[in-house]
Design an enzyme around this catalytic site. Structure first.
Site, mmCIF file in Angstrom:
data_model
loop_
_atom_site.group_PDB
_atom_site.id
_atom_site.type_symbol
_atom_site.label_atom_id
_atom_site.label_comp_id
_atom_site.label_asym_id
_atom_site.label_seq_id
_atom_site.Cartn_x
_atom_site.Cartn_y
_atom_site.Cartn_z
ATOM 1 N N CYS A 140 0.826 -1.214 0.000
ATOM 2 C CA CYS A 140 0.000 0.000 0.000
ATOM 3 C C CYS A 140 0.856 1.259 0.000
ATOM 4 O O CYS A 140 0.611 2.197 -0.771
ATOM 5 C CB CYS A 140 -0.937 -0.014 1.201
ATOM 6 S SG CYS A 140 -0.131 -0.524 2.739
ATOM 7 N N HIS A 220 -2.550 5.499 6.334
ATOM 8 C CA HIS A 220 -1.163 5.949 6.482
ATOM 9 C C HIS A 220 -1.098 7.426 6.081
ATOM 10 O O HIS A 220 -1.857 7.884 5.214
ATOM 11 C CB HIS A 220 -0.226 5.215 5.523
ATOM 12 C CG HIS A 220 -0.203 3.722 5.654
ATOM 13 N ND1 HIS A 220 0.155 3.074 6.810
ATOM 14 C CD2 HIS A 220 -0.441 2.745 4.742
ATOM 15 C CE1 HIS A 220 0.136 1.763 6.611
ATOM 16 N NE2 HIS A 220 -0.232 1.525 5.359
HETATM 17 N N1 LIG Z 1 -4.092 -4.893 5.074
HETATM 18 C C1 LIG Z 1 -3.223 -4.067 4.508
HETATM 19 O O1 LIG Z 1 -3.063 -2.945 4.960
HETATM 20 C C2 LIG Z 1 -2.471 -4.474 3.297
HETATM 21 C C3 LIG Z 1 -2.213 -3.494 2.325
HETATM 22 C C4 LIG Z 1 -1.527 -3.865 1.162
HETATM 23 C C5 LIG Z 1 -1.058 -5.158 1.015
HETATM 24 N N2 LIG Z 1 -1.308 -6.085 1.999
HETATM 25 C C6 LIG Z 1 -0.787 -7.426 1.803
HETATM 26 O O2 LIG Z 1 -1.856 -8.267 1.363
HETATM 27 C C7 LIG Z 1 -1.658 -9.589 1.856
HETATM 28 C C8 LIG Z 1 -2.901 -9.975 2.647
HETATM 29 O O3 LIG Z 1 -3.014 -9.079 3.739
HETATM 30 P P1 LIG Z 1 -4.403 -8.857 4.470
HETATM 31 O O4 LIG Z 1 -4.271 -7.600 5.240
HETATM 32 O O5 LIG Z 1 -5.546 -8.985 3.526
HETATM 33 O O6 LIG Z 1 -4.400 -10.079 5.481
HETATM 34 P P2 LIG Z 1 -5.634 -10.647 6.304
HETATM 35 O O7 LIG Z 1 -6.641 -9.592 6.537
HETATM 36 O O8 LIG Z 1 -5.061 -11.366 7.453
HETATM 37 O O9 LIG Z 1 -6.296 -11.667 5.281
HETATM 38 C C9 LIG Z 1 -5.658 -12.817 4.862
HETATM 39 C C10 LIG Z 1 -6.632 -13.973 4.974
HETATM 40 O O10 LIG Z 1 -6.043 -15.147 4.463
HETATM 41 C C11 LIG Z 1 -6.633 -16.240 5.119
HETATM 42 N N3 LIG Z 1 -5.637 -17.320 5.182
HETATM 43 C C12 LIG Z 1 -4.769 -17.605 6.167
HETATM 44 N N4 LIG Z 1 -4.019 -18.676 5.816
HETATM 45 C C13 LIG Z 1 -4.439 -19.045 4.588
HETATM 46 C C14 LIG Z 1 -4.063 -20.076 3.682
HETATM 47 N N5 LIG Z 1 -3.090 -20.951 3.982
HETATM 48 N N6 LIG Z 1 -4.722 -20.166 2.508
HETATM 49 C C15 LIG Z 1 -5.706 -19.310 2.191
HETATM 50 N N7 LIG Z 1 -6.106 -18.318 2.997
HETATM 51 C C16 LIG Z 1 -5.466 -18.179 4.172
HETATM 52 C C17 LIG Z 1 -7.107 -15.779 6.483
HETATM 53 O O11 LIG Z 1 -8.481 -16.062 6.613
HETATM 54 P P3 LIG Z 1 -9.034 -17.476 7.131
HETATM 55 O O12 LIG Z 1 -7.889 -18.221 7.777
HETATM 56 O O13 LIG Z 1 -10.110 -17.114 8.091
HETATM 57 O O14 LIG Z 1 -9.540 -18.126 5.889
HETATM 58 C C18 LIG Z 1 -6.963 -14.273 6.437
HETATM 59 O O15 LIG Z 1 -8.152 -13.587 6.765
HETATM 60 C C19 LIG Z 1 -0.350 -9.552 2.656
HETATM 61 O O16 LIG Z 1 0.722 -9.878 1.809
HETATM 62 C C20 LIG Z 1 -0.250 -8.093 3.057
HETATM 63 O O17 LIG Z 1 1.074 -7.683 3.344
HETATM 64 C C21 LIG Z 1 -2.038 -5.771 3.112
#
Ligand SMILES: NC(=O)c1ccc[n+]([C@@H]2O[C@H](COP(=O)([O-])OP(=O)(O)OC[C@H]3O[C@@H](n4cnc5c(N)ncnc54)[C@H](OP(=O)(O)O)[C@@H]3O)[C@@H](O)[C@H]2O)c1
Length: 356
Positions: A140, A220
């Site tokens: 982001c 941010h």
């Molecule tokens: N949030 C931010 O601010 C942001 C911004 C830009 C980029 N990102 C990037 O985007 C990616 C995802 O981040 P996020 O914030 O969306 O994380 P998140 O909210 O934790 O969502 C990821 C989801 O993946 C699921 N998960 C966990 N293990 C898994 C597996 N083995 N297979 C499939 N699903 C699985 C989990 O849900 P369940 O276990 O309940 O299914 C979890 O809710 C990361 O690389 C992060 O760095 C995040």
């Protein structure tokens, strides 16, 4: 139609799924969950087919009365491209799974750059993605910086950019990450990793970053100083940034003084989840002094990478140009927020007396 599967239905995954479903040239085949919780239920409510991310846990969905269409393997057999939105580090582990199914994949910015053939930002590196089998949409913060620095580099040349990133401590749903009662240098070492990450999508631009985290969840904030090679006026820089469809310049008359009102404005405008897909630049913070440009911008961490993921899908699977893809994405989602308020009128924000 480009058939898309989203693996990982959390903060980013649910937004990418909605954005894909809104594209006229894409079909959202399904999304995965590891467990049948509230997000699984809401995916079903939205009409999305749900797949078990971990095959051994498929029964848990049956037991909870949540219907699934299959497992991750079944999903990968049915799609042209997978968007991995799993937590940082799990994407890298999934790389071999996508390769085994011969399924092109898009990873997120939490993964290291070497997870994919190329890093991606639609404004700066769409064409560099041609011919890749895998892409990484940069984080982001990096997305926000690339969108800002690219037009400045093209118009005036960037001699040196210095950016302080005040990062949100955690996302609103991340109850385990806060609140902290502090402003914490993170990382404590300077410069931070964000500058080199910008160079994965915008090579050759000299940018140093320092980062902190603060006890907020909404957005941010970037404090930006760019020494340009030319000497534009403040007005021409304002016009340059205003013309960027993924930059929203906040007019002074809007009376928006921070992330709280920005998110409120987004919700008032009918944005889903109050999402701000654009960089939000305070117009009156844009100031040129000699060759030095100063400004403040806010970046909505949950949202700005979402249109980039949609463009990354087209970069991987079609011959469409960057311009065509970005226009299509923006049109389908409604990216390109513009205030109806005149930019140089009004006096809505009271000056704050410096007392600290
Ligand atoms: N949030 C931010 O601010 C942001 C911004 C830009 C980029 N990102 C990037 O985007 C990616 C995802 O981040 P996020 O914030 O969306 O994380 P998140 O909210 O934790 O969502 C990821 C989801 O993946 C699921 N998960 C966990 N293990 C898994 C597996 N083995 N297979 C499939 N699903 C699985 C989990 O849900 P369940 O276990 O309940 O299914 C979890 O809710 C990361 O690389 C992060 O760095 C995040």
């Amino acid at each position: 139609m480009i058939r898309v599967g989203v693996n990982g239905y959390g903060t980013i995954g649910k937004r990418v799924a909605d954005a894909v479903a809104a594209q006229p040239d894409m079909e959202l085949v399904g999304v995965t969950k590891t467990k049948p919780n509230y997000e699984a239920e809401s995916a079903i409510r939205r009409g999305y087919d749900l797949y078990a991310a971990i095959a051994d846990r498929a029964e848990e969905f049956d037991d909870a009365g949540v219907p699934i269409a299959g497992t991750l393997s079944d999903l990968l057999e049915s799609v042209d491209v997978a968007v991995d939105c799993t937590p940082s580090g799990i994407g890298a582990r999934n790389r071999s799974v996508y390769a085994a199914h011969d399924t092109p994949a898009i990873f997120q910015g939490g993964e290291d750059a070497d997870v994919a053939d190329a890093s991606f930002n639609a404004r700066t590196s769409f064409e560099a993605a041609r011919g890749a089998d895998t892409l990484r949409v940069v984080s982001c913060n990096t997305t926000g910086l690339a969108r800002l620095l690219a037009p400045l580099e093209a118009a005036y040349g960037v001699e040196k950019a210095r950016v302080t990133l005040v990062r949100r401590g955690g996302d609103p749903s991340e109850t385990g990450r806060g609140p902290i009662n502090d402003v914490v240098p993170d990382p404590t070492t300077v410069p931070s990793h964000h500058g080199p990450d910008v160079n994965t999508v915008l090579p050759g631009v000299d940018v140093d970053t320092a980062a902190l985290k603060a006890p907020v969840t909404a957005m941010h904030t970037h404090s930006v100083n760019v020494t340009l090679r030319e000497t534009p006026t403040t007005e021409t820089v304002r016009e340059l940034l205003d013309a960027e469809p993924r930059i929203f310049t906040i007019p002074e008359a809007a009376g928006i003084d921070g992330a709280g009102k920005l998110k409120e404005y987004a919700m008032d405008c009918g944005r889903p989840r109050g999402d701000l897909w654009e960089n939000c630049v305070w117009e009156e913070s844009i100031n040129v002094s000699g060759r030095d440009l100063y400004l403040f911008e806010n970046v909505h961490q949950e949202a700005d990478v979402v249109p980039e993921n949609v463009d990354a899908i087209r970069a991987l699977t079609t011959d469409l140009s960057a311009t065509e893809s970005v226009e299509r994405t923006n049109e389908a989602l409604g990216v390109g927020l513009e205030s109806l308020l005149a930019s140089d009128e009004g006096d809505a924000r009271d000056p704050i007396t410096a007392d600290d």
